[in-house]
Design an enzyme around this catalytic site. Structure first.
Site, PDB file in Angstrom:
ATOM      1  N   ASP A 247     -10.919 -40.383  34.671  1.00 43.25           N
ATOM      2  CA  ASP A 247     -11.669 -39.128  34.617  1.00 43.25           C
ATOM      3  C   ASP A 247     -11.470 -38.394  35.941  1.00 43.25           C
ATOM      4  OD1 ASP A 247     -13.690 -37.083  34.027  1.00 43.25           O
ATOM      5  OD2 ASP A 247     -14.457 -38.485  32.548  1.00 43.25           O
ATOM      6  N   HIS A 270      -8.484 -36.579  35.936  1.00 40.39           N
ATOM      7  CA  HIS A 270      -8.767 -35.208  35.511  1.00 40.39           C
ATOM      8  C   HIS A 270      -8.906 -34.258  36.691  1.00 40.39           C
ATOM      9  CE1 HIS A 270     -10.507 -36.627  31.348  1.00 40.39           C
ATOM     10  NE2 HIS A 270      -9.239 -36.976  31.546  1.00 40.39           N
TER      11      HIS A 270
END
Length: 447
Positions: A247, A270
């Site tokens: 993430d 991310h």
């Protein structure tokens, strides 16, 4: 007379030595190690004092066999270090300690060092966690003036938590590896944190945070394993660290201000993100964020701001500068329609976003160079795109699904060297209208 004086001197010397040892080594569990202080504090000479005392977790009965629960031994060692003006809790090298969820609580008498040269292991089986301890694994609460450092590893052993299969033990909650709550003047440096069930390192309602030269690792397919998560925290410096997870490498949430991020290697993951902010019509305020001199590679996003529809608040004074991107799907993103599920209800209103600079973002992208999806009700204002040079990735897949840049309801200026050249037409000129400034001022008061 001389013999008597000499004998008296020996007695006095022994008495002084006894008093010193009694003071420095409480209950026989600590030892003075000023001469070896640099071994523990490396280049931070100012943290060494003549009264530093070390408490080895093995001296408190820890088994270090990866099977026996050493949680209570860790807490007992912490309590002794916490009671000492310059206490050091030592987790020695070549040892692995199984630790179940614990809270290490302050405030302490003085500065405390948690010296991790060995490994701390979380329970690998989900059934070993009680439902009351699912929020975090190692929790620091009300701690002031703490340094965590060493050549060791904090291992969340989280692979069993990442599977999509539901468990009666897990529900929708997964523990954070290290969490700091209501703490101040925290330094985390040199250690490795890996495979957390969820977030790896979280600072909540804290201030005065420095993270330096840490390594945070989790597989690319591990869900919600953010590297560093900031919430309601200010006066932060994150630097010289390698972060690769499933993430956000760094996630900045509501209540954060005065955050400086630099010399970060991010990927996979991310990217470096502000948000998502304003979920369920909540208030979110973020300001004075600087991200610079960093590398982001093989990630979904690069420099990103994401907010939910219907939120209230303000994001202002944010700069992403001198960021090298490589094979990033979406290098530059502002999304005021963020949704982390397949369908979200449309709502009016949005968190205002103003005063955001993207400068010297250079490298390659695999899907879309710029994605500015701002609200028609509360457009993004004072956006600055300067010296942006983004080219499609090379290779068999690079550039095969390239999209044109998106610039919706965004106001500001585009200057300098711009690739693709269409960036110069991306932003609308002007301030977005008087109603936008009125909303922004009202949100300024809220924040």
């Amino acid at each position: 007379h001389k013999k008597e004086m000499k004998h008296l001197s020996v007695i006095i010397c022994h008495l002084v030595m006894f008093l010193c040892v009694s003071t420095i080594i409480p209950f026989g569990d600590g030892r003075k190690f000023h001469n070896n202080c640099q071994k523990y504090h490396k280049n931070y000479k100012d943290s060494c004092t003549s009264t530093t005392t070390i408490f080895n977790i093995l001296s408190f009965g820890a088994k270090a066999n990866r099977v026996s629960d050493d949680s209570k031994k860790l807490v007992a060692t912490w309590k002794m270090a916490c009671k000492t003006p310059e206490g050091v809790l030592q987790v020695p090298s070549s040892h692995k300690f199984l630790i179940k969820p614990v809270t290490l609580q302050g405030p302490c008498v003085g500065h405390v060092t948690l010296q991790i040269d060995g490994a701390l292991l979380a329970p690998s089986k989900i059934g070993s966690w009680s439902k009351s301890n699912l929020f975090q694994w190692i929790n620091f609460k009300w701690v002031h003036n703490l340094t965590i450092q060493g050549s060791g590893t904090i291992d969340g052993q989280g692979s069993n938590w990442w599977a999509p299969v539901k468990s009666k033990h897990v529900l929708d909650i997964k523990p954070t590896a290290l969490r700091f709550y209501a703490s101040e003047d925290i330094i985390v440096r040199d250690i490795t944190i890996k495979n957390s069930p969820q977030v790896h390192l979280k600072f909540d309602n804290s201030r005065g945070v420095k993270v330096d030269n840490v390594t945070i690792l989790a597989p690319e397919n591990s869900p919600n394993t953010d590297g560093i998560h900031l919430q309601n925290t200010r006066d932060v410096e994150l630097m010289h660290s390698d972060i690769g997870t499933g993430d956000d490498c760094i996630s900045i949430q509501t209540g954060c201000s005065n955050v400086h991020i630099h010399h970060i290697n991010c990927g996979p993951g991310h990217g470096i993100s502000l948000g998502g902010l304003g979920k369920d019509k909540s208030i979110a305020c973020v300001s004075d964020i600087l991200v610079e001199n960093s590398n982001i590679q093989n990630t979904l996003y690069g420099a990103r701001i994401k907010t939910w529809q219907g939120g209230i608040g303000l994001v202002k004074n944010v700069t992403f500068s001198n960021i090298q991107v490589e094979n990033v799907h979406f290098p530059i993103v502002i999304n005021q329609y963020y949704c982390d599920r397949s369908l979200c209800q449309n709502q009016t209103g949005s968190i205002a976003i103003k005063g955001v600079i993207f400068t010297k973002i250079i490298g390659t992208y695999s899907t879309q160079p710029i994605h500015l999806a701002c609200s028609s009700d509360v457009p993004c204002t004072d956006i600055d795109l300067s010296d942006i040079q983004l080219k499609p990735s090379r290779g068999p897949l690079g550039g095969s699904q390239v999209q044109q840049l998106l610039c919706s309801n965004s106001y500001g200026t585009s200057t300098g060297s711009l690739i693709p050249s269409s960036i110069k037409y991306c932003l609308n000129k002007g301030g977005g209208g008087g109603s936008v400034h009125q909303v922004s001022r009202s949100y300024d008061e809220v924040c």
